[in-house]
Scaffold this active site. Structure first.
Site, short mmCIF file in Angstrom:
data_model
loop_
_atom_site.label_atom_id
_atom_site.label_comp_id
_atom_site.label_asym_id
_atom_site.label_seq_id
_atom_site.Cartn_x
_atom_site.Cartn_y
_atom_site.Cartn_z
N LYS A 115 -43.59 18.47 22.92
CA LYS A 115 -43.97 19.81 21.92
C LYS A 115 -45.35 19.46 21.06
O LYS A 115 -45.97 20.49 20.80
CB LYS A 115 -43.08 20.42 21.15
CG LYS A 115 -41.77 20.92 21.97
CD LYS A 115 -41.13 22.00 21.24
CE LYS A 115 -40.07 22.87 21.93
NZ LYS A 115 -38.98 23.39 21.35
N LYS A 206 -39.23 22.34 33.80
CA LYS A 206 -37.94 22.97 33.71
C LYS A 206 -38.20 24.46 33.21
O LYS A 206 -39.35 24.94 32.84
CB LYS A 206 -37.05 22.46 32.65
CG LYS A 206 -37.52 22.51 31.16
CD LYS A 206 -36.68 22.10 30.28
CE LYS A 206 -37.18 22.32 28.91
NZ LYS A 206 -36.48 21.73 27.70
N LYS A 209 -38.39 28.96 27.87
CA LYS A 209 -39.18 30.40 27.20
C LYS A 209 -40.43 29.93 26.68
O LYS A 209 -41.17 31.25 26.56
CB LYS A 209 -38.38 30.12 25.87
CG LYS A 209 -36.95 30.60 26.07
CD LYS A 209 -36.19 30.35 24.27
CE LYS A 209 -34.76 29.75 24.60
NZ LYS A 209 -34.03 29.76 23.37
P1 TYM Z 1 -32.63 25.66 23.47
O1 TYM Z 1 -32.73 26.96 22.63
O2 TYM Z 1 -34.01 25.33 24.16
O3 TYM Z 1 -31.72 26.09 24.76
C1 TYM Z 1 -30.38 26.49 24.74
C2 TYM Z 1 -29.52 25.88 25.82
O4 TYM Z 1 -30.12 26.23 27.09
C3 TYM Z 1 -29.99 24.72 27.77
N1 TYM Z 1 -31.36 24.83 28.75
C4 TYM Z 1 -31.31 24.47 29.97
N2 TYM Z 1 -30.36 24.24 30.74
C5 TYM Z 1 -30.75 24.11 32.13
N3 TYM Z 1 -31.75 24.14 32.56
C6 TYM Z 1 -33.07 24.73 31.66
N4 TYM Z 1 -34.07 24.99 32.37
C7 TYM Z 1 -32.58 24.76 30.55
N5 TYM Z 1 -33.76 25.45 29.34
C8 TYM Z 1 -32.71 25.54 28.25
C9 TYM Z 1 -30.53 23.74 26.74
O5 TYM Z 1 -30.07 22.53 27.21
C10 TYM Z 1 -29.76 24.33 25.60
O6 TYM Z 1 -28.19 23.71 25.96
N6 TYM Z 1 -32.30 21.99 20.19
C11 TYM Z 1 -31.47 23.08 20.93
C12 TYM Z 1 -30.84 23.98 20.20
C13 TYM Z 1 -29.79 23.40 19.41
C14 TYM Z 1 -28.68 22.90 19.61
C15 TYM Z 1 -28.06 22.05 18.26
C16 TYM Z 1 -27.89 22.39 20.72
C17 TYM Z 1 -29.91 23.08 17.93
N7 TYM Z 1 -28.96 22.44 17.44
C18 TYM Z 1 -26.76 21.60 18.35
C19 TYM Z 1 -26.60 22.04 20.58
C20 TYM Z 1 -26.03 21.30 19.55
C21 TYM Z 1 -32.71 23.90 21.69
O7 TYM Z 1 -33.64 24.22 21.46
O8 TYM Z 1 -31.97 24.67 22.92
#
Ligand code: TYM
Length: 343
Positions: A115, A206, A209
């Site tokens: 990032k 992947k 967003k």
């Molecule tokens: P975020 O907002 O990017 O994504 C949310 C969830 O979606 C999953 N994900 C995917 N799974 C499979 N294929 C993909 N292409 C894909 N894109 C996204 C992510 O793995 C996630 O589970 N840092 C985290 C948010 C967060 C979090 C936490 C998660 C903050 N604190 C504590 C778990 C526990 C994030 O940015 O996810």
């Protein structure tokens, strides 16, 4: 079992989020309720300020993402649903854990490298310490399992390292000499069939967003025509589908579309290829499009309805946050105490 997971309220909820994480949140909330456990699901709005953002958009996106989660089946009667910003214990615990997290550990985080890109010096400090806040998110509720996609695995490993070091360094010692852990070590829960859903434009990246191309992802709010259009235009190749899954290894786009078909229908890749092996994408894509349209239709209908009722969304988030604050208080107090901080 204590289940904790979060999603950043940036942009739309897409198929990768749904299959990688949210669908498991919904499945787990029923199982967990039956066994006396608890689920905590939150909008990671504090994480969202680690990248440049527009404040008005963040506010709107937080409510929209709440509506999207409800539309997917997250049920505030069964799970605690809230946004981080209403639970100050997340930010507090992060600071307390900053004393335990090591620079070397954070330097190894691939998300920061991805990032921040070439502009490392211009990246926010929040982007660097982001994984410590994520550790605080899960440790605060003594999470046993964290349902996420594969891209979050490294962050979860860091949370475990922080918990382990903290327990070791500061876990209170009992009269019999044993040490009481302050934090539970969380386990990631990653669905093997949908660990990493890939972009519709590039099977080696992947689905995300942050991809500027809307055609790279299916959003849960896309209408049926848009879903079908995106599937039909998804990058593929000129070969028919193979019958043996091993023959998909060098065909990332084909592999991704077959994996999505399997994940959506609960069928194995072998089984999907048993039906479509030998067929071209001219037949496979419309079949996949139909499956997605039918699965997403009720979700996007509920989403459109729910997102209009801002007062109700705010009320639900406030109620969830009050419950989360109560649940977080005990661990937070134990952490201050373990560190020798006078209060
Ligand atoms: P975020 O907002 O990017 O994504 C949310 C969830 O979606 C999953 N994900 C995917 N799974 C499979 N294929 C993909 N292409 C894909 N894109 C996204 C992510 O793995 C996630 O589970 N840092 C985290 C948010 C967060 C979090 C936490 C998660 C903050 N604190 C504590 C778990 C526990 C994030 O940015 O996810």
């Amino acid at each position: 079992m204590r289940i904790v997971s979060g999603i950043q309220p940036t942009g739309n909820l897409h198929l990768g989020n749904y299959l990688g994480a949210i669908r498991n949140w919904v499945r787990m909330q029923d199982e967990v309720a039956a066994t006396g456990g608890q689920c905590y699901f939150f909008l990671a709005d504090l994480h969202a300020i680690s990248m440049p953002h527009d404040p008005a958009e963040l506010k709107a996106n937080t409510r929209e993402m709440a509506a999207a989660l409800l539309a997917c089946g997250v049920d505030p009667a069964k799970s605690v649903l809230f946004n981080q910003a209403q639970v100050p214990a997340h930010a507090e615990l992060q600071w307390l854990l900053n004393g335990t997290a090591r620079m070397g550990w954070l330097n190894r985080m691939t998300q920061f490298k991805d990032k921040s890109g070439k502009n490392r010096e211009g990246a926010s400090v929040a982007l660097f310490t982001y994984p410590v806040l994520q550790a605080a998110d899960v440790l605060l509720y003594q999470a046993t399992h964290v349902p996420v996609g594969e891209d979050q695995k490294q962050h979860l490993e860091l949370a475990r390292d922080i918990a382990q070091k903290f327990n070791n360094d500061f876990g209170p010692v009992q009269p019999d000499g044993t040490q009481t852990p302050v934090f539970t070590l969380p386990e990631p829960f990653i669905p093997p069939e949908a660990a990493r859903i890939m972009s519709f434009r590039d099977g080696t990246a992947k689905m995300s967003k942050s991809d500027p191309s809307e055609m790279s992802r299916i959003n849960l709010s896309d209408d049926p025509d848009m879903v079908m259009k995106k599937v039909k235009k998804a990058k593929s190749d000129a070969e028919p589908l193979p019958s043996d899954p091993a023959d998909l290894a060098e065909r990332p786009e084909a592999k991704n579309l077959v994996a999505i078909f399997g994940a959506m229908t609960g069928r194995s890749v072998e089984d999907v290829l048993g039906e479509f092996g030998g067929e071209g994408f001219g037949k496979f894509k419309p079949a996949l499009g139909e499956i997605l349209v039918e699965a997403l239709r009720p979700i996007s209908a509920r989403f459109v309805e729910l997102k209009q009722d801002t007062p109700e969304l705010d009320r639900l988030l406030a109620t969830g946050a009050a419950r989360a604050r109560d649940a977080a208080a005990k661990t937070l107090a134990a952490t201050y105490e373990a560190l020798g901080l006078l209060r």
